[in-house]
Design an enzyme around this catalytic site. Structure first.
Site, PDB file in Angstrom:
ATOM      1  N   GLU A 306       0.917  -1.227  -0.035  1.00 21.92           N
ATOM      2  CA  GLU A 306      -0.023  -0.012  -0.010  1.00 21.92           C
ATOM      3  C   GLU A 306       0.907   1.307  -0.158  1.00 21.92           C
ATOM      4  O   GLU A 306       0.765   2.125   0.641  1.00 21.92           O
ATOM      5  CB  GLU A 306      -0.954  -0.050   1.176  1.00 21.92           C
ATOM      6  CG  GLU A 306      -1.573  -1.108   1.512  1.00 21.92           C
ATOM      7  CD  GLU A 306      -2.335  -0.962   2.778  1.00 21.92           C
ATOM      8  OE1 GLU A 306      -1.932  -0.409   3.628  1.00 21.92           O
ATOM      9  OE2 GLU A 306      -3.340  -2.011   2.975  1.00 21.92           O
ATOM     10  N   PRO A 307       1.706   1.401  -0.836  1.00 24.23           N
ATOM     11  CA  PRO A 307       2.537   2.739  -0.797  1.00 24.23           C
ATOM     12  C   PRO A 307       1.846   3.880  -1.443  1.00 24.23           C
ATOM     13  O   PRO A 307       0.832   4.015  -2.071  1.00 24.23           O
ATOM     14  CB  PRO A 307       3.626   2.308  -1.960  1.00 24.23           C
ATOM     15  CG  PRO A 307       2.970   1.439  -2.789  1.00 24.23           C
ATOM     16  CD  PRO A 307       1.947   0.600  -2.160  1.00 24.23           C
ATOM     17  N   GLY A 308       2.113   5.203  -0.498  1.00 28.04           N
ATOM     18  CA  GLY A 308       1.608   6.310  -0.915  1.00 28.04           C
ATOM     19  C   GLY A 308       2.455   7.171  -1.340  1.00 28.04           C
ATOM     20  O   GLY A 308       2.940   7.703  -2.403  1.00 28.04           O
ATOM     21  N   ARG A 345       3.035  19.746   6.877  1.00 28.13           N
ATOM     22  CA  ARG A 345       4.054  18.830   7.593  1.00 28.13           C
ATOM     23  C   ARG A 345       4.988  19.554   8.336  1.00 28.13           C
ATOM     24  O   ARG A 345       5.417  19.031   9.649  1.00 28.13           O
ATOM     25  CB  ARG A 345       4.671  18.071   6.530  1.00 28.13           C
ATOM     26  CG  ARG A 345       3.681  17.339   5.486  1.00 28.13           C
ATOM     27  CD  ARG A 345       4.129  16.257   4.678  1.00 28.13           C
ATOM     28  NE  ARG A 345       4.674  15.117   5.370  1.00 28.13           N
ATOM     29  CZ  ARG A 345       5.823  15.238   5.550  1.00 28.13           C
ATOM     30  NH1 ARG A 345       6.822  15.655   5.173  1.00 28.13           N
ATOM     31  NH2 ARG A 345       6.533  13.933   6.095  1.00 28.13           N
ATOM     32  N   CYS A 388      -2.011  33.251  11.024  1.00 25.75           N
ATOM     33  CA  CYS A 388      -2.001  34.097  12.032  1.00 25.75           C
ATOM     34  C   CYS A 388      -1.534  32.958  13.482  1.00 25.75           C
ATOM     35  O   CYS A 388      -2.285  32.978  14.232  1.00 25.75           O
ATOM     36  CB  CYS A 388      -3.136  34.742  12.662  1.00 25.75           C
ATOM     37  SG  CYS A 388      -3.568  35.989  11.300  1.00 25.75           S
TER      38      CYS A 388
END
Ligand code: LLP
Length: 459
Positions: A306-308, A345, A388
């Site tokens: 299941e690589p993303g 991220r 902000c």
């Protein structure tokens, strides 16, 4: 239903885009192959200067390279070809329907984790018999939708969930198929927030409980449990945790077989790391395959991955424009038009994304992307967005070439968990997404407008 085999996934060089064919001799072994490179002193995506796309579509902007997506997908398929695995692209990493369609066209299946991802995969023309549905909290509505679509299997995470899928399937007078997600208790040595295969995370059934669970649910009327699933974490930069997890699971399958269970497939999950910081940061997928294929070859069950990130990570960049320079105490801030709502991220995981000007001065055209590259006329800056919050940054204390208002910066390796984790925080419109194919591009998601922002709030 059994997870089917992917049809021959590897295109011959003759059938592949010319850029891939040109590189075909060696690129399957290259860890960092992608089509974002500096040519004539500026950054290109495939055969297009990214600045040209930004001038036409605006910034912030996600740009994806079709050739890179296909290259990475084929690289995995080639590396594990001896196992003839089913490759289920993890939609959560980068789920634009055009990208899903492109991968479906290659014979790729899908790992989905919500009704929305399932809808997306189906809309993209994905083959339901190559779709698996993961996640600890599937609702009845999602379970019904997946059974209706005829997905290959649910990856089941708890006893209560198993009983519920059986109940929902019974109410539909259908039979569902499932795999038990087992928590192999290995440490993938990645960020705590993305570690999933260690005990005391919410994922899977403890290894010690797995046999009991298989025994307990072997005779359900409406749910046939016939597979095993693991996913240890993401991104993973070591091979040993995979080896340990696979060894634990193959031994478990042997024990289950002795107890009379027939295990039809083993889904090894995803998590393969990519190069954020330097070209040799991640193991090439061939190294993973070298270690894992011997452990799995010849087994009487099918294999799935299941690589993303491995497929999407270096297939996309985020382009942003410098709005202002500003001093604050000892800090030099570069304020850009992309914020944590576009790429969360760095804020969420303290992740490093390489950033470099699209038009560097001639002495700053990089030979390769590396955290170690020392620019000429460089300065240490924080690259921050317009949101902000002090946590709104793309890079902290980063040594970059001098940049000024109007310059375009490229944030690399943003294809995975970039747009897919973006939001409208501060009521910012989400960025456009563009897919480049050779010397042309398509806007595969238009930039949101202000009406979009309030559309659902009107009656
Ligand atoms: N399979 C399962 C069950 C997963 O939960 C995931 C990712 C994958 C496959 C795909 O993992 P990949 O091959 O893409 O590493 N937002 C984080 C990553 C979270 C991953 C969640 N699960 C980030 O930006 O690093």
């Amino acid at each position: 239903m059994i997870i089917p085999s992917s049809p021959a996934p590897i295109k011959s060089a003759a059938g592949a885009p010319s850029r891939i064919a040109t590189d075909a001799c060696g690129c399957h072994n290259l860890p960092t192959m992608d089509y974002f490179q500096y040519k004539n002193g500026e950054l290109y995506c495939e055969d297009l200067p990214v600045a040209k796309i930004a001038a036409e579509v605006g910034t912030p902007l996600y740009i994806y390279s079709k050739a890179t997506f296909l290259h990475h997908y084929r690289q995995i398929a080639t590396a594990f070809a001896e196992l003839n695995p089913t490759i289920c692209y993890s939609i959560k990493s980068c789920g634009n329907i055009n990208i899903c369609r492109m991968l479906a066209g290659e014979g790729c299946g899908f790992d989905v984790t919500s009704g929305g991802e399932l809808y997306r995969a189906l809309q993209a023309g994905g083959d339901a018999s190559k779709m698996i549905f993961a996640g600890v909290g599937k609702s009845d509505e999602e379970i019904r939708m997946a059974i209706d679509a005829g997905i290959a299997a649910f990856n089941l995470e708890s006893e209560e969930e198993i009983e519920n899928v059986d109940r929902v399937a019974a109410s539909m007078n259908r039979q569902a198929v499932g795999a038990i997600r087992v928590n192999p208790d290995v440490d993938p040595k990645t960020h705590a927030k993305t570690t999933t295969g260690k005990k005391e995370t919410k994922f899977g059934v403890d290894l010690e409980r797995a046999e009991r669970v298989f025994d307990q649910y072997r005779n359900l009327k409406h749910l046939r449990i016939a597979g095993i699933h693991i996913h240890i974490g993401s991104p993973v930069y070591e091979i040993q945790p995979y080896i340990d997890a696979v060894n634990k699971i193959t031994a478990l399958i042997d024990r289950l077989t002795q107890r009379g269970h027939k295990i039809e497939w083993f889904d090894v999950g995803g998590g393969f790391g990519v190069n954020y910081q330097r070209p040799d940061q991640a193991h090439p997928i061939t190294e993973h395959a070298k270690a894992l294929v011997p452990l799995l070859k010849g087994k009487p069950y099918r294999i799935a991955f299941e690589p993303g990130r491995y497929i999407a990570g270096n297939s996309g960049v985020l382009l942003t424009q410098v709005l202002y320079r500003k001093k604050g105490g000892s800090k030099q801030f570069i304020i850009v038009d992309a914020g944590m709502n576009d790429l969360i991220r760095p804020t969420l995981y303290e992740s490093y994304h390489h950033i470099w000007p699209v038009h560097p001065t001639p002495d700053n055209v990089p030979a390769q992307r590396s955290v170690e590259t020392v620019p000429n006329n460089g300065e240490v800056v924080d690259v921050v967005g317009p949101i902000c919050e002090s946590g709104d940054y793309l890079a902290k204390d980063r040594l970059l070439p001098h940049t000024q208002r109007g310059d375009l910066l490229c944030v690399f390796t943003a294809g995975a968990y970039g747009f897919s984790m973006s939001s409208n925080y501060n009521n910012r419109r989400r960025a456009a997404e563009v897919l480049v194919d050779g010397n042309s591009y398509t806007v595969i998601r238009r930039r949101e407008n202000y009406e979009d922002l309030v559309a659902l709030e009107r009656v």
